[in-house]
Design an enzyme around this catalytic site. Structure first.
Site, PDB file in Angstrom:
ATOM      1  N   GLY A  88       1.260  -0.429   0.632  1.00  0.00           N
ATOM      2  CA  GLY A  88       1.630   0.963   0.885  1.00  0.00           C
ATOM      3  C   GLY A  88       1.749   1.748  -0.403  1.00  0.00           C
ATOM      4  N   GLY A 135       3.221   5.679  -1.920  1.00  0.00           N
ATOM      5  CA  GLY A 135       4.083   6.820  -1.613  1.00  0.00           C
ATOM      6  C   GLY A 135       4.286   7.686  -2.842  1.00  0.00           C
ATOM      7  N   GLY A 136       4.984   8.810  -2.640  1.00  0.00           N
ATOM      8  CA  GLY A 136       5.263   9.715  -3.747  1.00  0.00           C
ATOM      9  C   GLY A 136       6.169   9.090  -4.783  1.00  0.00           C
ATOM     10  N   LYS A 183       9.334  -2.757  -3.404  1.00  0.00           N
ATOM     11  CA  LYS A 183       9.021  -1.372  -3.754  1.00  0.00           C
ATOM     12  C   LYS A 183       9.214  -1.179  -5.248  1.00  0.00           C
ATOM     13  CE  LYS A 183       9.657   3.438  -2.653  1.00  0.00           C
ATOM     14  NZ  LYS A 183      10.191   4.419  -1.726  1.00  0.00           N
ATOM     15  N   VAL A 210       4.282  -0.187  -2.776  1.00  0.00           N
ATOM     16  CA  VAL A 210       4.976  -1.260  -2.077  1.00  0.00           C
ATOM     17  C   VAL A 210       4.042  -2.462  -2.018  1.00  0.00           C
ATOM     18  CG1 VAL A 210       6.110  -1.984   0.049  1.00  0.00           C
ATOM     19  CG2 VAL A 210       6.271   0.399  -0.703  1.00  0.00           C
ATOM     20  N   ASP A 258      13.049  11.944   3.664  1.00  0.00           N
ATOM     21  CA  ASP A 258      11.590  11.864   3.802  1.00  0.00           C
ATOM     22  C   ASP A 258      11.226  11.222   5.146  1.00  0.00           C
ATOM     23  OD1 ASP A 258       8.978  12.244   3.099  1.00  0.00           O
ATOM     24  OD2 ASP A 258       8.853  10.518   1.766  1.00  0.00           O
ATOM     25  N   GLY A 270       6.263   5.575  -5.476  1.00  0.00           N
ATOM     26  CA  GLY A 270       5.732   4.368  -6.079  1.00  0.00           C
ATOM     27  C   GLY A 270       4.860   3.581  -5.124  1.00  0.00           C
TER      28      GLY A 270
END
Length: 733
Positions: A417, A419-420, A438, A424, A534, A422
């Protein structure tokens, strides 16, 4: 407030776009021109389809006035680098100016969409904001990037754009992989009161090396006017949307055709080619990489002696009768000096070995001290002492080495994954337990000081619909979080993936109910309360039984006791952002309620929260939903799989709850506890024996035959009466 937010989505000028390209490269045709005016056009680019490697690299040579210019789509190309895999283009500046004729603000907002082969270079570009009262940002499909600029007239200096208060200019780093953006200005920050001295505010994505701030950019429109409002921007490109491993399997389409060429992967644009070390030229052309004669360049490749060029390398030796000492060729000594020289050399080697060992020991101790410093800085000592006092807790403090082994040294193949905040990674601990690690990119100073305390609070969260935090790693600059591994992906994948599965209304309502209960727990039962910040369908995971699990609350914030506590930059995910938060920059529990309302819409409509490529009136799912609700045309937006006469009453009630969650004013929205209660009552009514719709279990999702419930024999009118009675009984409980 509603009018301002609608303008942000609909008030867009012309769009500049690079077309997507095919994945299969073609050979360069004969008789192809390689120049346009003063510019070289190197392969894989070409001025005709038969001269380029594929359609994504076709350029147009056009005469503009007295000049001959090179274009790719609507963008002027000013430089191409084959070795670096980069292209320099001119993009537009966005501005916000006071208009004396209308006594209002004039906006010129630029947007850019790139094709599959291109991304904006994060290493070479910055987001630059200029103005004395400006809050501007770039809105991409995955990020919102920007900053706030103010002026201190006495402190203004040319070439100063540090982002400090009063500089009149600020810069923000561009994330990797950005393919498109739309620029916006916060309407509350403008030049309406200072237009006589500072007429305009500006924002642009620009090559860092080409920007040199001048105070005249504030007092005039010279920044916008100096090149027809165009500025240089650097793009990275790849020749095809494959990895090097995939591309090499097909020799007929593999683009690195030259001998002595290498393939380079780029996660965002595919692969490109480069000549091997010691060679130069064009790797996309047969025999295009030629040997570098290092002996002709004594500056780059110094040689104090006899230089001999070899393929990909060179040798440097001394003439006969001379020895090399300290890199220089000197006359050979007589044999009586051989023994002292050899002895001295051996002593020097021993000394170097001892010094190297001492250096390695020193560096190891230094690394240990740095890890201890980070551990203390993130509150590790406090967290460790609290864990000792609370025997039996499953929360663990991991070492960096443990997590590196679990994730194969953070191998990119183990990324599950993005994301904004970092990446995963999936990991497997020594105990064979699967985890999700994460790895965050940044953390602000306030969270550094409070991190240990916040981890202690988050570790005590125990709810069946919240992803469990198993531990953290504190001996690195930015702490890492370890969660339980959830195997069945995200809610976003379930409802938007191209799998063609039927998802019943009962299943959707159950997932919504479980998610709302998790958020209500964070808001009302955690001590202190936790704001997620979020909420979106990609942060709702599904376990082996397709039970909803809310995740990513490790990046949330504890509810501030001081209501004046603000954040400095807008952050969140496009399509889910609370419009009230966009204006005030203050996160509240009602911000989570708004975002959850968008998730409800995704479940009802099976449409994405934001679709930048759709028509203007369909880009924002929430805006389109509020419009159809106002016109009493709810059925126009509902998913066909659940739209039926039997479901209509339930759908209308869920839609009404979503409308309340999406109210522009936070005070008018229900709390998450109220949302969870309403969804729970509605779910119980659907499970009542009188309900018409078959309650399909997750057997359908797992590939098994669904269980059908016995239909009621009562009429629709009788069912409606009994359903209202049942809802009254549930609310009475």
């Amino acid at each position: 407030m509603e009018m301002k937010f609608s303008w942000l989505l609909l008030g867009l000028p012309a769009v500049w776009m690079l077309a997507a390209a095919a994945d299969v490269p073609a050979a360069r045709g004969p008789g192809c021109s390689a120049r346009c005016g003063e510019m070289d056009v190197p392969y894989p680019y070409g001025l005709d389809p038969q001269c380029a490697i594929h359609d994504g690299f076709v350029l147009n040579c056009t005469t503009v006035g007295r000049a001959t210019k090179l274009f790719h789509g609507g963008l002027e190309v000013i430089k191409i680098s084959v070795p670096d895999g980069k292209a320099w283009v001119k993009t537009w500046i966005s501005r916000q100016c006071y208009d004396q004729t209308t006594n209002g603000m004039l906006y010129n907002n630029a947007q850019l969409w790139l094709g599959n082969q291109y991304v904006l270079s994060a290493d070479d570009n910055k987001v630059i904001v200029i103005g004395c009262k400006s809050l501007a940002y770039m809105w991409s499909d995955s990020y919102i990037i920007g900053c706030s600029s103010t002026c201190d007239i006495k402190a203004l200096k040319n070439s100063s754009c540090s982002g400090a208060d009063g500089d009149g200019c600020c810069q923000a780093d561009l994330p990797k992989g950005v393919k498109k953006y739309i620029s916006y200005f916060n309407v509350d920050y403008n030049t309406s009161q200072i237009w006589q001295s500072t007429p305009c505010n500006y924002i642009a994505v620009m090559e860092t090396a080409a920007f040199n701030f001048s105070t005249t950019y504030l007092t005039s429109t010279v920044f916008y006017d100096m090149d027809n409002s165009l500025i240089p921007t650097v793009l990275e490109w790849g020749v095809a949307r494959n990895t090097c491993g995939q591309a090499r399997t097909n020799k007929t389409t593999y683009a690195c055709v030259s001998n002595n060429s290498d393939c380079i992967d780029n996660n965002y644009v595919g692969y490109r080619c480069k000549c091997s070390p010691g060679y130069k030229g064009n790797p996309y052309v047969s025999d295009g990489c030629t040997d570098i004669d290092e002996c002709q360049d004594n500056v780059t490749y110094p040689c104090a002696g006899i230089c001999k060029n070899t393929q990909g390398h060179f040798t440097c030796s001394c003439p006969p009768g001379q020895d090399r000492i300290n890199g220089l060729c000197v006359k050979a000594h007589k044999s009586i000096w051989v023994a002292p020289v050899v002895g001295g050399s051996v002593g020097l080697v021993v000394l170097l070995i001892v010094a190297t060992c001492a250096y390695l020991i020193r560096e190891r101790r230094k690394l240990h001290r740095i890890k201890q410093k980070y551990f203390r800085q993130h509150g590790g000592l406090i967290l460790f002492e609290e864990m000792k006092s609370q025997q039996g807790t499953a929360f663990k403090i991991f070492s960096e080495e443990e997590l590196q082994q679990a994730t194969h040294r953070f191998d990119e193949h183990w990324v599950i994954g993005h994301g904004g905040h970092g990446k995963v990674y999936k990991g497997v601990l020594k105990t064979e337990v699967e985890v999700a690690v994460k790895r965050c990119m940044t953390i602000d100073e306030q969270h550094k000081k409070e991190f240990g305390k916040e981890m202690l609070i988050l570790s005590q969260i125990n709810h069946k619909n919240i992803v469990k935090i198993l531990g953290c790693c504190l001996e690195v600059e930015v702490p890492m979080l370890v969660y339980e591994f959830i195997p069945n992906g995200t809610l976003f994948d379930l409802i938007h993936g191209n799998h063609g599965r039927h998802i019943s209304l009962g299943t959707r309502l159950r997932i919504a109910c479980e998610s709302s209960e998790a958020l209500a727990y964070l808001h009302s039962c955690a001590s202190p309360p936790i704001l997620h910040g979020d909420v979106k369908s990609t942060n709702i995971l599904l376990d082996g039984d397709y039970t909803a699990k809310v995740s990513d609350f490790g990046a949330s914030i504890l509810a501030p006791s001081d209501k004046s506590q603000f954040v400095t930059l807008v952050q969140g995910t496009c399509g889910y952002l609370d419009p009230e938060y966009m204006q005030t920059c203050q996160l509240t529990d009602k911000s989570d309620v708004y975002s959850f309302g968008v998730v409800l819409l995704e479940l009802l409509t099976r449409k994405k929260a934001l679709n930048l490529e759709g028509p203007e009136h369909e880009k924002s799912l929430s805006m389109r939903f509020l419009s159809v609700m106002k016109e009493n045309k709810l059925e126009d937006i509902l998913d066909d799989q659940i739209k039926s006469n039997e479901n209509l009453e339930y759908l209308e009630e869920i839609a009404e709850l979503a409308r309340q969650c999406l109210d522009m004013s936070g005070v008018n929205r229900p709390s998450m506890m109220e949302v969870a209660d309403n969804l729970g009552r509605l779910r119980k009514v659907m499970q009542h024996p009188w309900a018409h719709e078959n309650s399909e279990e997750l057997d359908n999702l797992l590939g098994e035959s669904s269980m059908s419930m016995v239909s009621s024999a009562v009429t629709t009118e009788a069912f409606s009466i009994e359903k209202r009675v049942a809802m009254g009984l549930e609310s009475g409980r």
